[in-house]
Scaffold this motif. Structure first.
Motif, PDB file in Angstrom:
ATOM      1  N   PRO A  12       0.546  -1.045   0.428  1.00  0.00           N
ATOM      2  CA  PRO A  12       0.065   0.450   0.493  1.00  0.00           C
ATOM      3  C   PRO A  12       1.086   1.547  -0.405  1.00  0.00           C
ATOM      4  CG  PRO A  12      -0.826  -1.482   1.429  1.00  0.00           C
ATOM      5  CD  PRO A  12       0.507  -2.543   1.167  1.00  0.00           C
ATOM      6  N   GLY A  13       0.774   2.436  -0.693  1.00  0.00           N
ATOM      7  CA  GLY A  13       1.374   3.397  -0.847  1.00  0.00           C
ATOM      8  C   GLY A  13       2.609   3.148  -2.559  1.00  0.00           C
ATOM      9  N   HIS A  18      -1.035  -0.129  -7.017  1.00  0.00           N
ATOM     10  CA  HIS A  18      -2.324  -0.375  -7.541  1.00  0.00           C
ATOM     11  C   HIS A  18      -2.706  -2.146  -8.920  1.00  0.00           C
ATOM     12  CE1 HIS A  18      -0.140   1.122 -10.838  1.00  0.00           C
ATOM     13  NE2 HIS A  18      -0.423   0.893 -11.692  1.00  0.00           N
ATOM     14  N   LEU A  19      -1.357  -2.454  -9.144  1.00  0.00           N
ATOM     15  CA  LEU A  19      -1.235  -3.837  -9.171  1.00  0.00           C
ATOM     16  C   LEU A  19      -1.056  -4.913  -8.237  1.00  0.00           C
ATOM     17  CD1 LEU A  19       1.121  -2.959 -11.524  1.00  0.00           C
ATOM     18  CD2 LEU A  19      -0.656  -3.094 -12.981  1.00  0.00           C
ATOM     19  N   PRO A  24      -7.090  -8.105  -2.310  1.00  0.00           N
ATOM     20  CA  PRO A  24      -8.618  -8.282  -2.811  1.00  0.00           C
ATOM     21  C   PRO A  24      -8.949  -8.876  -3.291  1.00  0.00           C
ATOM     22  CG  PRO A  24      -7.660  -6.249  -3.906  1.00  0.00           C
ATOM     23  CD  PRO A  24      -6.941  -7.079  -3.216  1.00  0.00           C
ATOM     24  N   HIS A  25      -8.401 -10.038  -4.433  1.00  0.00           N
ATOM     25  CA  HIS A  25      -8.742 -11.002  -4.704  1.00  0.00           C
ATOM     26  C   HIS A  25      -8.570 -12.150  -3.144  1.00  0.00           C
ATOM     27  CE1 HIS A  25      -9.916 -15.308  -6.682  1.00  0.00           C
ATOM     28  NE2 HIS A  25      -8.510 -15.439  -5.951  1.00  0.00           N
TER      29      HIS A  25
END
Length: 80
Positions: A12-13, A18-19, A24-25
């Motif tokens: 994060p950061g 973003h990749l 999230p999965h």
């Protein structure tokens, strides 16, 4: 959950955050079976095997110790 994120840019950061599709999965899959309180412990820079990697492992170990202490908490026994 302990995950390895390569050079750390996926954290994060980070420049490539973003990749990061893994976290999230995993949150979605685990949430589907009812596991919603998920904490990710990240290890990065594993391909370099230098001071950055050792610092990342030390930080991950500290995070695991902190989580274990927090989750241990007081033990409550059920009345029989």
């Amino acid at each position: 959950m302990i995950v390895s994120l390569g050079d750390g840019a996926l954290n994060p950061g980070g420049a490539l955050a973003h990749l990061n599709f893994l976290e999230p999965h995993l949150r979605t899959c685990l949430g589907f079976i009812g596991l919603t309180d998920v904490t990710f412990v990240r290890v990065g820079f594993d391909e370099f095997q230098d001071g950055r990697f050792r610092a990342s492992v030390a930080a991950a170990e500290a995070s695991v110790d902190e989580l274990a202490a927090r989750l241990a908490g007081p033990v409550t026994r059920l009345a029989s």
